[in-house]
Scaffold this motif. Structure first.
Motif, short mmCIF file in Angstrom:
data_model
loop_
_atom_site.label_atom_id
_atom_site.label_comp_id
_atom_site.label_asym_id
_atom_site.label_seq_id
_atom_site.Cartn_x
_atom_site.Cartn_y
_atom_site.Cartn_z
N THR A 11 0.83 -1.20 0.00
CA THR A 11 0.00 0.00 0.00
C THR A 11 0.87 1.25 0.00
N THR A 12 0.25 2.38 -0.33
CA THR A 12 1.01 3.63 -0.29
C THR A 12 1.42 3.97 1.14
N TYR A 13 0.64 3.54 2.12
CA TYR A 13 1.01 3.76 3.52
C TYR A 13 2.29 3.00 3.85
N SER A 14 2.37 1.75 3.42
CA SER A 14 3.54 0.92 3.73
C SER A 14 4.79 1.43 3.03
N ILE A 15 4.63 1.86 1.78
CA ILE A 15 5.78 2.41 1.04
C ILE A 15 6.29 3.67 1.74
N LEU A 16 5.37 4.55 2.10
CA LEU A 16 5.76 5.79 2.78
C LEU A 16 6.39 5.50 4.14
N ARG A 118 -10.27 1.11 4.28
CA ARG A 118 -10.14 1.10 2.83
C ARG A 118 -9.83 2.54 2.42
N SER A 119 -8.60 2.77 2.00
CA SER A 119 -8.17 4.12 1.67
C SER A 119 -8.76 4.57 0.33
N ASN A 120 -8.99 5.87 0.20
CA ASN A 120 -9.60 6.41 -1.01
C ASN A 120 -8.57 7.14 -1.87
N TYR A 121 -9.05 7.75 -2.93
CA TYR A 121 -8.16 8.45 -3.88
C TYR A 121 -7.36 9.54 -3.18
N LEU A 122 -8.02 10.40 -2.42
CA LEU A 122 -7.34 11.53 -1.79
C LEU A 122 -6.29 11.08 -0.79
N GLN A 123 -6.60 10.06 -0.01
CA GLN A 123 -5.64 9.57 0.97
C GLN A 123 -4.39 9.00 0.30
N LEU A 125 -3.29 9.70 -2.78
CA LEU A 125 -2.55 10.77 -3.44
C LEU A 125 -1.76 11.58 -2.43
N GLU A 126 -2.34 11.81 -1.26
CA GLU A 126 -1.62 12.53 -0.20
C GLU A 126 -0.38 11.76 0.23
N ASN A 127 -0.50 10.44 0.36
CA ASN A 127 0.66 9.63 0.70
C ASN A 127 1.75 9.76 -0.35
N MET A 128 1.36 9.75 -1.61
CA MET A 128 2.35 9.85 -2.69
C MET A 128 3.00 11.23 -2.72
N GLU A 129 2.25 12.26 -2.38
CA GLU A 129 2.83 13.60 -2.32
C GLU A 129 3.84 13.69 -1.17
N HIS A 130 3.50 13.11 -0.03
CA HIS A 130 4.45 13.07 1.09
C HIS A 130 5.70 12.29 0.69
N LEU A 131 5.50 11.21 -0.05
CA LEU A 131 6.63 10.41 -0.51
C LEU A 131 7.53 11.22 -1.43
N HIS A 132 6.93 12.00 -2.33
CA HIS A 132 7.73 12.81 -3.23
C HIS A 132 8.52 13.86 -2.46
N GLU A 133 7.93 14.46 -1.45
CA GLU A 133 8.63 15.43 -0.62
C GLU A 133 9.80 14.77 0.10
N SER A 172 -8.73 0.80 -9.87
CA SER A 172 -9.12 2.06 -10.50
C SER A 172 -8.58 3.25 -9.71
N THR A 173 -8.69 3.14 -8.38
CA THR A 173 -8.18 4.21 -7.53
C THR A 173 -6.69 4.40 -7.69
N LEU A 174 -5.95 3.30 -7.66
CA LEU A 174 -4.49 3.39 -7.73
C LEU A 174 -4.01 3.82 -9.10
N CYS A 175 -4.69 3.38 -10.15
CA CYS A 175 -4.31 3.84 -11.50
C CYS A 175 -4.49 5.35 -11.62
N ALA A 176 -5.59 5.86 -11.10
CA ALA A 176 -5.83 7.31 -11.16
C ALA A 176 -4.80 8.06 -10.32
N VAL A 177 -4.50 7.55 -9.14
CA VAL A 177 -3.51 8.19 -8.28
C VAL A 177 -2.14 8.21 -8.96
#
Length: 232
Positions: A11-16, A118-123, A125-133, A172-177
């Motif tokens: 998950t994006t949580y685990s990666i972060l 169950r995480s949604n699109y915004l959650q 995407l926020e994780n991925m933005e924190h990861l990029h930072e 679908s959520t992860l592809c969009a993110v």
């Protein structure tokens, strides 16, 4: 599941989480999230459950090795990220999202400790933005990131929905993110390995279990990647 998969993050949580513990100064692995099942077996819910369980000291040593290996990303100029799931479990005692589903023994020992989410699109995407930072601050200054979505479908769900519906929401959520995240950053590119697999002939694309991609299609995906990104 093989020992080679023990570092997988789903998950994006685990990666972060994993990259934060490895890269951010002062960030510490939450040892209280480890669960001692007995004197000889300790479960690390942030590791893919592919290794034989060992005692608390041995589990901490594995954790040190994983963090050291993950920290090597600081020297990498290319990073591949594959997003897999939106379903995750939250440890209310350690206040951290887990990488693995709590096993029955954990639930029996701590019946009210873990919560399904169950995480949604915004959650995500926020994780991925924190990861990029995080990567922008502590990784290689010329880092390039390739992000993809795993085509491997869910085999079960805790959402209460039919697994086909839950899997469609997840992918679908992860592809969009992944695509929106890539479009927002110059050093990130989206590679459509998911779409290549899903739009291929099913008899060719999938093994008999209909979950794992065949070697031939995997090679086709890699050939497409090499053609798109590598110079002669």
């Amino acid at each position: 599941m093989t020992p080679l998969t023990f570092t997988n993050k789903y998950t994006t949580y685990s990666i972060l989480n994993e990259l934060t513990w490895a890269l951010q100064p002062g960030a510490a692995f939450p040892e209280k999230s480890l669960v001692d099942l007995d004197a000889r077996r300790c479960f690390d819910p942030h590791v893919s459950p592919a290794l034989k369980l060992v005692d608390h000291a041995g589990t901490l040593e594995r954790r040190r090795v994983i963090t050291d290996v993950t920290r090597r990303i600081k020297n990498c100029q290319v990073l591949f990220l594959t997003l897999g799931l939106v379903e995750t479990w939250y440890d209310t005692r350690a206040e951290v999202h887990l990488n693995a589903t709590p096993i029955k023994e954990m639930m029996d020992l701590h019946p009210k400790r873990y919560e399904f989410t169950r995480s949604n699109y915004l959650q995500n995407l926020e994780n991925m933005e924190h990861l990029h930072e995080l990567l922008s601050a502590y990784a290689h200054p010329e880092l390039r990131i390739i992000v993809t979505t795993s085509p491997v479908p869910m085999i079960a769900t805790y959402s209460g929905r039919d697994v086909v519906v839950a899997n469609t929401y997840s992918k679908s959520t992860l592809c969009a993110v992944a695509q929106d995240w890539a479009e927002a950053h110059e050093n990130v590119q989206y590679f459509p390995s998911y779409e290549i697999v899903m739009n291929s002939d099913r008899d060719i694309a999938w093994e008999e279990d209909m979950r794992h991609v065949t070697g031939g299609v995997t090679r086709h995906v890699m050939d497409a990647f090499m053609s798109a990104y590598m110079e002669d």
